[in-house]
Design a protein around this motif. Structure first.
Motif, short mmCIF file in Angstrom:
data_model
loop_
_atom_site.label_atom_id
_atom_site.label_comp_id
_atom_site.label_asym_id
_atom_site.label_seq_id
_atom_site.Cartn_x
_atom_site.Cartn_y
_atom_site.Cartn_z
N MET A 39 37.09 30.66 24.34
CA MET A 39 37.71 31.88 24.83
C MET A 39 37.62 31.92 26.36
SD MET A 39 37.77 35.48 23.20
CE MET A 39 37.22 36.96 23.99
N ILE A 40 38.71 32.30 26.98
CA ILE A 40 38.78 32.35 28.44
C ILE A 40 38.04 33.59 28.95
CG2 ILE A 40 40.36 32.53 30.41
CD1 ILE A 40 40.48 29.86 28.87
N LYS A 41 37.23 33.39 29.98
CA LYS A 41 36.53 34.50 30.63
C LYS A 41 37.36 34.92 31.84
CE LYS A 41 32.18 32.75 29.00
NZ LYS A 41 31.76 31.38 28.92
N LYS A 42 37.77 36.19 31.84
CA LYS A 42 38.61 36.69 32.94
C LYS A 42 37.74 37.36 34.00
CE LYS A 42 41.69 39.24 30.94
NZ LYS A 42 42.88 39.94 30.49
N ILE A 43 37.98 36.95 35.23
CA ILE A 43 37.24 37.49 36.36
C ILE A 43 38.25 38.07 37.35
CG2 ILE A 43 35.69 36.93 38.27
CD1 ILE A 43 34.89 34.47 36.36
N ALA A 44 38.12 39.35 37.63
CA ALA A 44 39.00 40.02 38.59
C ALA A 44 38.30 40.06 39.94
CB ALA A 44 39.32 41.44 38.12
N VAL A 45 39.04 39.64 40.97
CA VAL A 45 38.54 39.70 42.34
C VAL A 45 39.23 40.90 42.98
CG1 VAL A 45 38.34 38.49 44.54
CG2 VAL A 45 38.21 37.20 42.39
N ILE A 46 38.42 41.90 43.33
CA ILE A 46 38.97 43.14 43.87
C ILE A 46 38.27 43.48 45.19
CG2 ILE A 46 39.54 43.96 41.54
CD1 ILE A 46 37.16 45.90 41.74
N GLY A 47 38.81 44.48 45.87
CA GLY A 47 38.21 44.92 47.11
C GLY A 47 39.27 45.43 48.07
N PRO A 48 38.82 45.95 49.20
CA PRO A 48 39.74 46.47 50.20
C PRO A 48 40.66 45.38 50.77
CG PRO A 48 37.51 47.21 50.62
CD PRO A 48 37.43 46.16 49.56
N GLU A 49 41.64 45.82 51.52
CA GLU A 49 42.55 44.90 52.19
C GLU A 49 41.79 43.97 53.13
OE1 GLU A 49 46.53 47.50 52.94
OE2 GLU A 49 44.78 48.05 54.13
N SER A 50 42.31 42.78 53.25
CA SER A 50 41.82 41.80 54.23
C SER A 50 40.35 41.46 54.04
CB SER A 50 42.08 42.30 55.66
OG SER A 50 41.83 41.28 56.60
#
Length: 178
Positions: free
Chosen positions: A1-12
């Motif tokens: 099963m694929i582990k999904k990782i979201a990379v988030i944060g403010p601009e730039s």
């Protein structure tokens, strides 16, 4: 099963570069941020209705890339980013985005810190609000009890911080399930 990782944060804060690095490091796929592609070609100021179209295509891109991923899929943004942006700019969020926040699950989040220099870009709107948005993202993750790590450092340090966070999270998770 694929582990999904979201990379988030403010601009730039280096989200796209970090996703590219992580996909290379783990020999897998990453999902670019569709908003950048869409807005580059829009030819007018975006409106709230555009965010729904961006969200729908972001989901499609993610679904497509998941088919080809090896163990991990790194996502340069997700519905949290679109919701926070919509709430800030328009005071509300489209129902589809809210529904997708509930339905789409991610195994881990990398929250990019604001410790790198702001880089001007025509799509970036709030150079003086990065601290504010960082706190909003952090609060969202904590309020929803989502697993995350803050990614800090410059260049190689930042990349190492992200790899270490992913390895540590999934190693400790595997230990719990053993």
């Amino acid at each position: 099963m694929i582990k999904k990782i979201a990379v988030i944060g403010p601009e730039s804060t280096g989200k796209s570069e970090l996703c590219q690095h992580l996909s290379y490091h783990y020999n897998t796929e990453w999902v670019p941020e569709y908003a950048r592609f869409y807005l580059d070609r829009l030819g007018r100021e975006y409106e709230q209705s555009d965010l729904k179209l961006i969200a729908e295509t972001q989901i499609d891109w993610e679904n497509d890339k998941e088919e080809y991923a090896n163990e991990y899929l790194f996502c340069d943004t997700n519905m949290i980013v679109i919701k926070i942006w919509s709430d800030h700019k328009y005071g509300s969020t489209d129902k589809l985005i809210e529904e997708q926040l509930e339905e789409r699950k991610y195994d881990f989040y990398l929250l990019n810190n604001i410790d790198i220099v702001w880089t001007p870009d025509p799509q970036r709107e709030h150079p003086t609000m990065r601290k504010h948005f960082f706190q909003v993202y952090k609060k969202y993750l904590e309020d929803h009890n989502l697993p995350y790590a803050v990614v800090s450092g410059i260049e190689g340090e930042r990349k190492k911080c992200a790899v270490d966070a992913v390895d540590e999270h999934f190693t400790s998770e595997d230990d719990v399930h053993s």
